[in-house]
Design a protein around this motif. Sequence first.
Motif, PDB file in Angstrom:
ATOM      1  N   ILE A 125       0.848  -1.194   0.000  1.00 17.65           N
ATOM      2  CA  ILE A 125       0.000   0.000   0.000  1.00 17.65           C
ATOM      3  C   ILE A 125       0.880   1.240   0.000  1.00 17.65           C
ATOM      4  CG2 ILE A 125      -1.690   1.317   1.335  1.00 17.65           C
ATOM      5  CD1 ILE A 125      -2.752  -1.403   2.333  1.00 17.65           C
ATOM      6  N   TYR A 150      -0.570   4.740  -0.553  1.00 15.05           N
ATOM      7  CA  TYR A 150      -1.309   5.840   0.068  1.00 15.05           C
ATOM      8  C   TYR A 150      -2.682   5.343   0.513  1.00 15.05           C
ATOM      9  CZ  TYR A 150       2.045   9.006  -2.142  1.00 15.05           C
ATOM     10  OH  TYR A 150       3.185   9.651  -2.533  1.00 15.05           O
ATOM     11  N   LYS A 151      -3.208   5.995   1.552  1.00 16.72           N
ATOM     12  CA  LYS A 151      -4.564   5.722   2.025  1.00 16.72           C
ATOM     13  C   LYS A 151      -5.331   7.031   2.069  1.00 16.72           C
ATOM     14  CE  LYS A 151      -3.801   1.769   5.049  1.00 16.72           C
ATOM     15  NZ  LYS A 151      -4.053   1.229   6.387  1.00 16.72           N
ATOM     16  N   SER A 152      -6.635   6.942   1.819  1.00 13.76           N
ATOM     17  CA  SER A 152      -7.464   8.143   1.930  1.00 13.76           C
ATOM     18  C   SER A 152      -7.587   8.542   3.397  1.00 13.76           C
ATOM     19  CB  SER A 152      -8.831   7.911   1.286  1.00 13.76           C
ATOM     20  OG  SER A 152      -9.470   6.781   1.829  1.00 13.76           O
ATOM     21  N   ASN A 178     -13.420   5.089   0.992  1.00  6.71           N
ATOM     22  CA  ASN A 178     -12.060   4.899   1.477  1.00  6.71           C
ATOM     23  C   ASN A 178     -11.303   4.158   0.390  1.00  6.71           C
ATOM     24  OD1 ASN A 178     -11.900   5.931   4.204  1.00  6.71           O
ATOM     25  ND2 ASN A 178     -13.379   4.345   4.739  1.00  6.71           N
ATOM     26  N   GLU A 213      -7.232   2.857  -1.113  1.00  6.87           N
ATOM     27  CA  GLU A 213      -5.808   2.657  -0.903  1.00  6.87           C
ATOM     28  C   GLU A 213      -5.183   2.450  -2.275  1.00  6.87           C
ATOM     29  OE1 GLU A 213      -5.500  -0.745   1.643  1.00  6.87           O
ATOM     30  OE2 GLU A 213      -6.310   0.332   3.366  1.00  6.87           O
ATOM     31  N   THR A 214      -3.971   2.951  -2.442  1.00  2.00           N
ATOM     32  CA  THR A 214      -3.284   2.762  -3.722  1.00  2.00           C
ATOM     33  C   THR A 214      -2.227   1.682  -3.590  1.00  2.00           C
ATOM     34  OG1 THR A 214      -1.602   4.440  -3.257  1.00  2.00           O
ATOM     35  CG2 THR A 214      -3.626   5.181  -4.343  1.00  2.00           C
ATOM     36  N   THR A 215      -2.048   0.954  -4.676  1.00  2.00           N
ATOM     37  CA  THR A 215      -0.976  -0.033  -4.774  1.00  2.00           C
ATOM     38  C   THR A 215      -0.245   0.248  -6.081  1.00  2.00           C
ATOM     39  OG1 THR A 215      -2.256  -1.681  -6.004  1.00  2.00           O
ATOM     40  CG2 THR A 215      -2.442  -1.741  -3.593  1.00  2.00           C
ATOM     41  N   GLU A 231     -14.756  -4.896  -0.854  1.00  2.00           N
ATOM     42  CA  GLU A 231     -13.559  -4.377  -1.503  1.00  2.00           C
ATOM     43  C   GLU A 231     -13.672  -4.538  -3.015  1.00  2.00           C
ATOM     44  OE1 GLU A 231     -10.114  -6.306   0.107  1.00  2.00           O
ATOM     45  OE2 GLU A 231     -10.246  -5.214   1.995  1.00  2.00           O
ATOM     46  N   ASN A 290      -5.224  12.351   2.652  1.00  2.00           N
ATOM     47  CA  ASN A 290      -4.781  12.641   4.018  1.00  2.00           C
ATOM     48  C   ASN A 290      -4.480  14.120   4.179  1.00  2.00           C
ATOM     49  OD1 ASN A 290      -4.838  10.200   5.485  1.00  2.00           O
ATOM     50  ND2 ASN A 290      -3.110   9.474   4.271  1.00  2.00           N
ATOM     51  N   MET A 313      -1.233  11.832  -3.145  1.00  2.84           N
ATOM     52  CA  MET A 313      -1.968  10.627  -3.530  1.00  2.84           C
ATOM     53  C   MET A 313      -2.539  10.764  -4.945  1.00  2.84           C
ATOM     54  SD  MET A 313      -4.982   8.873  -1.350  1.00  2.84           S
ATOM     55  CE  MET A 313      -5.724   7.326  -1.755  1.00  2.84           C
TER      56      MET A 313
END
Length: 186
Positions: free
Chosen positions: A2, A4-6, A67, A69-71, A83, A125, A137
């Motif tokens: 991962i 980045y996360k929102s 919400n 998340e980036t990969t 998901e 974030n 992000m």
Amino acid sequence: MIMYKSSSLTFIFKFIFPIFMLAGAFFGIYMSWTEGSPESLGFAKGMLTVTVWISIFLIQMPFRLKNIETTEQGILIRDFGRETFVDYKDIQWISKFDFSSPWFVTIKYNEKETGGTKKISFISNQQDQRFFGNDAMTEFIEKKIVEKNLDYSKPSKVKNFVILMILSLPFTVLALYFMNDITSVH
């Protein structure tokens, strides 16, 4: 892995913020309306007009705000335990309105299950947010889209802003008309 996360505040802006914002607006309108004076009625009508315009966006929040998340391969969308993985090559565009706060970013992507398209929004974030520029992000996602999707072209932020202003014009004119009643009473 991962990247980045929102924002962790997504839940608050998805469910709590719209309710309190609309409740506060309607309470203010009610209090002004029950006052009964020409000034308070003009104010209440103007506020009602503005509240209708704002509610168009607030009502969308619980449905569109997610919400994510980036990969390295794509984004993972999380919503109520469900998901969804979206490959960067399936994203048509990513954009934000510079004057929105908190900084909502919208992604339009091709949905593999239905063959249609879908739009979602996320909040980056707090430490990554920038007022006029893309947050870290969004820059990361856009870079990955460009790498995977050779047909990708950035949406015009100016065009989006102009469309938003044109669409808000009737509400603005109507609100100003009602607010003008306040000043013309004296």
